[in-house]
Write a protein that holds these residues in place. Structure first.
Motif, PDB file in Angstrom:
ATOM      1  N   ASN A 108       3.200  -2.148   0.172  1.00  0.00           N
ATOM      2  CA  ASN A 108       1.874  -2.760   0.194  1.00  0.00           C
ATOM      3  C   ASN A 108       1.937  -4.235  -0.171  1.00  0.00           C
ATOM      4  O   ASN A 108       1.243  -5.066   0.414  1.00  0.00           O
ATOM      5  CB  ASN A 108       0.936  -2.026  -0.767  1.00  0.00           C
ATOM      6  N   TYR A 165       0.585  -6.813   2.492  1.00  0.00           N
ATOM      7  CA  TYR A 165      -0.723  -7.418   2.272  1.00  0.00           C
ATOM      8  C   TYR A 165      -0.714  -8.550   1.243  1.00  0.00           C
ATOM      9  O   TYR A 165      -1.697  -9.268   1.138  1.00  0.00           O
ATOM     10  CB  TYR A 165      -1.727  -6.358   1.808  1.00  0.00           C
ATOM     11  N   ARG A 216      -9.212   2.579   2.964  1.00  0.00           N
ATOM     12  CA  ARG A 216      -8.815   1.273   3.486  1.00  0.00           C
ATOM     13  C   ARG A 216     -10.059   0.416   3.611  1.00  0.00           C
ATOM     14  O   ARG A 216     -10.999   0.785   4.331  1.00  0.00           O
ATOM     15  CB  ARG A 216      -8.132   1.389   4.858  1.00  0.00           C
ATOM     16  N   SER A 238      -5.986  -3.467   2.593  1.00  0.00           N
ATOM     17  CA  SER A 238      -5.541  -2.381   3.450  1.00  0.00           C
ATOM     18  C   SER A 238      -6.366  -2.335   4.710  1.00  0.00           C
ATOM     19  O   SER A 238      -7.421  -1.738   4.753  1.00  0.00           O
ATOM     20  CB  SER A 238      -5.651  -1.038   2.709  1.00  0.00           C
TER      21      SER A 238
END
Length: 465
Positions: free
Chosen positions: A370, A374, A415, A421
């Motif tokens: 992650n 991101y 998300r 996300s």
């Protein structure tokens, strides 16, 4: 039908009413026996007192009167309701007698000889001229120059008649009280069970197609009301679980639909007609990637499902957190380099924990994935120790989480459109919290001044290195 079978056929109100009736019948029967015995004893005492009084009067007549008992017809001794009297000499022969007793002695010579100074009571089944049992009292007396025995008696017929009437009243009254009490108990139990029957009927009508229905709870603060409240709370939990599962199925279907659609499209393109080797290879490679995505999604769903059912197996062993974080850094070093970023391990604290290495690596790998996808800037892996837990952190220098998304960050398929996300399946953080829970720990996420911070908190009790 056997006794257990008969009990199963009886309703609760019938069983309670029968038990109540049996107990009440036992109490009434015992009370009736006690009253009968008590009244009998009181009547016997009254009869004995009357015999003593009459005996005293006869003794006075024997000592003072010359006419004798037979000629005392106008005195109170000649009343048949009061019984009879005899005076016997020392040999047991009749010395004098009242008209009711007759000349036949009521005592034998042996009984006359055994009479004590205080007097003797006895009961005879029959005495000539008197009905039923007779109560006797014999008292010795010295009169007219010789030893005599005064015998007075009274029939017990009146006592027996009174006791018979009393027993009849007790039986009639007891049966009436028993029937009325059993009926009242049955109605009371039926009234008490009525709210439960209403709850049963409502529960029978509740289906999954009609969520939100609840059992009627009576406006009382008793056991039935508390039972209804508890059952309604259980229905709330079941409805929440059902809603949760429906959401899970819908989200899983949504996530499966995209890779399956892509895979189907790729295969249809491959079947449409002749293609170059390069194009066919590209189609197969794309289909393989979608297959891998489906496989990973299935594995993630299986991990979460096992964790929620408490069936996620963890094999704990001593594990050095510094070594764990360094291994993850080396594993993702090339990907970070390709993205123009770096991964560092803060070695200020090293702790030995008891955990499943493979599961912790899976959870921390999801956090690093992650952060690479991101986040921005340098990724820091570090350990923090508190009194209650050992925390394994993954921090980056990105924009952080959308504050509105943070409460739902670890929810399945969660998300946020404007957050961190916007791609993937939304299961990465859900797997993290599942693995943390399997270790009796927890997972957390927060925004720091310089980026995002996500960590696992494992129970304390480990030794710092």
């Amino acid at each position: 039908m056997t006794a257990p079978g008969a009990r199963r056929r009886l309703t609760v109100r019938t069983r309670v009413s029968l038990i109540f009736a049996i107990v009440l019948a036992t109490v009434l029967g015992g009370t009736g026996v006690f009253v009968d015995l008590r009244v009998r004893a009181e009547m016997n005492h009254a009869i004995d007192q009357s015999l003593r009084s009459r005996a005293g009067l006869v003794v006075a007549l024997v000592r003072e009167a010359d006419s004798g008992l037979r000629q005392a017809g106008r005195t109170t001794l000649n009343n048949r309701a009061r019984g009879f009297a005899q005076v016997l000499d020392a040999r047991g022969a009749t010395f004098d007698f009242s008209p009711e007793a007759g000349r036949q002695p009521v005592l034998t010579p042996a009984e006359v000889a055994g009479v004590r100074t205080t007097g003797e009571f006895s009961t005879r089944t029959a005495v000539a001229g008197l009905p039923g049992d007779v109560r006797l009292l014999a008292i010795p007396v010295r009169a007219q120059g010789q030893n005599l025995v005064v015998v007075v008696g009274s029939t017990l017929a009146e006592r027996e008649a009174a006791l018979t009437s009393l027993r009849t009243l007790l039986i009639i009254g007891g049966l009436g009280a028993l029937v009325l009490s059993a009926l009242a108990g049955y109605l009371a139990v039926a009234g008490a069970l009525r709210p439960i029957e209403l709850m049963r009927q409502r529960a029978e009508a509740i289906t999954a197609a009609e969520p939100g229905s609840r059992l009627p709870v009576p406006p009382t603060d008793d056991e039935v009301a508390r039972l209804g409240g508890t059952l309604n709370s259980m229905l709330d939990r079941l409805e929440g679980a059902l809603r949760h599962e429906r959401t899970f199925v819908m989200d899983a279907s949504h996530e499966l639909r995209s890779p399956l659609a892509i895979l189907k499209t790729e295969l249809e393109l491959a079947l449409r007609g002749p293609q170059s080797t390069e194009a066919l290879e590209q189609t197969i490679r794309s289909a393989s990637q979608e297959t891998d995505r489906l496989t990973q999604l299935a594995e993630d769903l299986l991990t979460i499902a096992r964790g929620e059912q408490g069936q996620l197996v963890v094999t704990k062993s001593p594990l050095d957190t510094g070594e764990l974080l360094e291994g993850l850094r080396d594993r993702f070093a090339s990907r970070a380099l390709d993205a123009g970023r770096s991964i560092v391990v803060s070695d200020s604290v090293r702790v030995t924990v008891s955990a499943d290495r493979a599961r912790l690596e899976q959870a921390l790998a999801n956090l690093i994935e992650n952060a690479l996808r991101y986040g921005e800037g340098e990724i820091t892996l570090w350990t923090h120790v508190t009194d209650a837990s050992v925390e394994l952190h993954v921090s980056d220098r990105g924009r952080g989480f959308d504050p509105r998304f943070l409460p739902d960050a670890f929810r399945r398929f969660s998300r946020h459109e404007s957050g961190r996300s916007t791609e993937g399946t939304g299961l990465g953080l859900a797997i993290v919290v599942t693995i943390a829970s399997a270790h009796h720990g927890s997972a957390h996420a927060a925004n720091r001044d310089d980026g995002a911070d996500v960590w696992l908190a494992l129970p304390a009790g480990q030794e710092a290195a």
